[in-house]
Scaffold this motif. Structure first.
Motif, PDB file in Angstrom:
ATOM      1  N   MET A  95       0.759 -33.879 -59.828  1.00 23.58           N
ATOM      2  CA  MET A  95       0.614 -32.626 -59.324  1.00 23.58           C
ATOM      3  C   MET A  95       1.698 -31.910 -58.310  1.00 23.58           C
ATOM      4  O   MET A  95       2.127 -31.011 -58.655  1.00 23.58           O
ATOM      5  CB  MET A  95      -0.874 -32.129 -59.142  1.00 23.58           C
ATOM      6  CG  MET A  95      -1.989 -32.418 -60.180  1.00 23.58           C
ATOM      7  SD  MET A  95      -3.449 -32.005 -59.762  1.00 23.58           S
ATOM      8  CE  MET A  95      -3.965 -33.566 -58.883  1.00 23.58           C
ATOM      9  N   THR A  96       1.687 -32.728 -57.360  1.00 25.29           N
ATOM     10  CA  THR A  96       2.542 -32.263 -56.194  1.00 25.29           C
ATOM     11  C   THR A  96       4.014 -32.071 -56.461  1.00 25.29           C
ATOM     12  O   THR A  96       4.652 -31.212 -56.329  1.00 25.29           O
ATOM     13  CB  THR A  96       2.459 -33.100 -55.068  1.00 25.29           C
ATOM     14  OG1 THR A  96       1.268 -33.382 -54.585  1.00 25.29           O
ATOM     15  CG2 THR A  96       3.396 -32.968 -53.934  1.00 25.29           C
ATOM     16  N   ALA A  97       4.544 -33.061 -57.621  1.00 21.75           N
ATOM     17  CA  ALA A  97       5.880 -32.875 -58.095  1.00 21.75           C
ATOM     18  C   ALA A  97       6.143 -31.607 -59.020  1.00 21.75           C
ATOM     19  O   ALA A  97       7.034 -31.016 -59.198  1.00 21.75           O
ATOM     20  CB  ALA A  97       6.181 -34.091 -58.931  1.00 21.75           C
ATOM     21  N   ALA A  98       4.865 -31.241 -59.590  1.00 22.11           N
ATOM     22  CA  ALA A  98       4.822 -29.981 -60.626  1.00 22.11           C
ATOM     23  C   ALA A  98       4.611 -28.690 -59.903  1.00 22.11           C
ATOM     24  O   ALA A  98       4.776 -27.472 -60.603  1.00 22.11           O
ATOM     25  CB  ALA A  98       3.656 -30.180 -61.564  1.00 22.11           C
TER      26      ALA A  98
ATOM     27  N   HIS B 227       0.987 -33.561 -72.479  1.00 23.67           N
ATOM     28  CA  HIS B 227       0.117 -33.352 -73.775  1.00 23.67           C
ATOM     29  C   HIS B 227       0.578 -32.199 -74.287  1.00 23.67           C
ATOM     30  O   HIS B 227      -0.239 -31.237 -74.393  1.00 23.67           O
ATOM     31  CB  HIS B 227      -1.231 -33.414 -73.326  1.00 23.67           C
ATOM     32  CG  HIS B 227      -1.760 -34.699 -72.682  1.00 23.67           C
ATOM     33  ND1 HIS B 227      -1.879 -35.926 -73.320  1.00 23.67           N
ATOM     34  CD2 HIS B 227      -2.014 -34.806 -71.310  1.00 23.67           C
ATOM     35  CE1 HIS B 227      -2.303 -36.802 -72.293  1.00 23.67           C
ATOM     36  NE2 HIS B 227      -2.366 -36.089 -70.997  1.00 23.67           N
ATOM     37  N   PRO B 228       1.772 -32.370 -75.131  1.00 30.03           N
ATOM     38  CA  PRO B 228       2.456 -31.072 -75.696  1.00 30.03           C
ATOM     39  C   PRO B 228       1.224 -30.627 -76.756  1.00 30.03           C
ATOM     40  O   PRO B 228       0.653 -31.564 -77.249  1.00 30.03           O
ATOM     41  CB  PRO B 228       3.719 -31.335 -76.136  1.00 30.03           C
ATOM     42  CG  PRO B 228       3.770 -32.817 -75.836  1.00 30.03           C
ATOM     43  CD  PRO B 228       2.627 -33.263 -75.043  1.00 30.03           C
TER      44      PRO B 228
ATOM     45  N   VAL C 247      -7.885 -32.041 -71.979  1.00 32.00           N
ATOM     46  CA  VAL C 247      -7.134 -33.064 -71.199  1.00 32.00           C
ATOM     47  C   VAL C 247      -7.321 -33.747 -70.172  1.00 32.00           C
ATOM     48  O   VAL C 247      -7.440 -35.099 -69.895  1.00 32.00           O
ATOM     49  CB  VAL C 247      -5.523 -32.332 -70.844  1.00 32.00           C
ATOM     50  CG1 VAL C 247      -4.633 -33.363 -70.279  1.00 32.00           C
ATOM     51  CG2 VAL C 247      -4.939 -32.244 -72.284  1.00 32.00           C
ATOM     52  N   LEU C 248      -8.171 -32.939 -69.060  1.00 29.80           N
ATOM     53  CA  LEU C 248      -8.462 -33.434 -68.096  1.00 29.80           C
ATOM     54  C   LEU C 248      -9.866 -34.592 -68.251  1.00 29.80           C
ATOM     55  O   LEU C 248      -9.997 -35.565 -67.873  1.00 29.80           O
ATOM     56  CB  LEU C 248      -9.204 -32.447 -67.138  1.00 29.80           C
ATOM     57  CG  LEU C 248      -8.264 -31.647 -66.422  1.00 29.80           C
ATOM     58  CD1 LEU C 248      -8.851 -30.539 -65.667  1.00 29.80           C
ATOM     59  CD2 LEU C 248      -7.542 -32.673 -65.396  1.00 29.80           C
TER      60      LEU C 248
ATOM     61  N   GLN D 205      -1.324 -25.987 -65.101  1.00 25.42           N
ATOM     62  CA  GLN D 205      -1.279 -25.989 -66.460  1.00 25.42           C
ATOM     63  C   GLN D 205       0.101 -26.232 -67.285  1.00 25.42           C
ATOM     64  O   GLN D 205       0.182 -27.046 -68.285  1.00 25.42           O
ATOM     65  CB  GLN D 205      -1.719 -24.392 -67.091  1.00 25.42           C
ATOM     66  CG  GLN D 205      -3.255 -24.196 -66.812  1.00 25.42           C
ATOM     67  CD  GLN D 205      -3.665 -22.725 -66.830  1.00 25.42           C
ATOM     68  OE1 GLN D 205      -2.658 -21.799 -66.978  1.00 25.42           O
ATOM     69  NE2 GLN D 205      -4.684 -22.421 -66.966  1.00 25.42           N
ATOM     70  N   LYS D 206       1.377 -25.996 -66.655  1.00 29.68           N
ATOM     71  CA  LYS D 206       2.594 -26.331 -67.069  1.00 29.68           C
ATOM     72  C   LYS D 206       2.576 -27.937 -67.039  1.00 29.68           C
ATOM     73  O   LYS D 206       3.134 -28.419 -67.999  1.00 29.68           O
ATOM     74  CB  LYS D 206       3.516 -25.646 -66.178  1.00 29.68           C
ATOM     75  CG  LYS D 206       4.950 -26.096 -66.832  1.00 29.68           C
ATOM     76  CD  LYS D 206       6.046 -25.363 -66.125  1.00 29.68           C
ATOM     77  CE  LYS D 206       7.268 -25.689 -66.563  1.00 29.68           C
ATOM     78  NZ  LYS D 206       8.495 -25.067 -65.784  1.00 29.68           N
ATOM     79  N   MET D 207       2.117 -28.326 -66.167  1.00 30.86           N
ATOM     80  CA  MET D 207       2.257 -30.041 -65.902  1.00 30.86           C
ATOM     81  C   MET D 207       1.299 -30.626 -67.031  1.00 30.86           C
ATOM     82  O   MET D 207       1.651 -31.507 -67.786  1.00 30.86           O
ATOM     83  CB  MET D 207       1.683 -30.231 -64.344  1.00 30.86           C
ATOM     84  CG  MET D 207       1.693 -31.932 -64.392  1.00 30.86           C
ATOM     85  SD  MET D 207       0.641 -32.562 -63.056  1.00 30.86           S
ATOM     86  CE  MET D 207      -0.969 -32.412 -63.859  1.00 30.86           C
TER      87      MET D 207
END
Length: 95
Positions: free
Chosen positions: A28-31, A86-87, A10-11, A79-81
């Protein structure tokens, strides 16, 4: 290991799509990734641009090593973000 590989993929896809670095930092901060974690990931992404014909295994090893430097909480939040962006089973392209 498979999760790390999918996060790395994904990255790579995000790097190829040339995302806005400030937007990625905000996401990332929001996650829930700490400021130190955001800095570590951002610095890594800025210094490790994918190259055509590049060694994917070496890139993956470097990415895994960078992830290992993050706290468990930062790794989990990151990882959750990425999984929510990208499910699993998704197309892997732009949404």
């Amino acid at each position: 290991m498979l999760k790390l590989l999918s996060v790395f993929a994904v990255l790579v896809a995000l790097a190829v799509a040339k995302p806005n670095p400030e937007q990625m930092k905000a996401e990332m901060t929001a996650a829930g990734v700490s400021a130190a974690g955001v800095s570590t990931i951002s610095t890594f992404m800025e210094s490790h641009k994918p190259q055509k014909g590049g060694n994917r295994e070496a890139g993956k090893a470097e990415f895994d090593a960078m992830l290992a430097t993050l706290t468990e909480a930062d790794r989990a939040a990151f990882q959750k973000m990425m999984q929510s962006k990208h499910p699993k089973g998704g197309r892997g392209g732009k949404q």
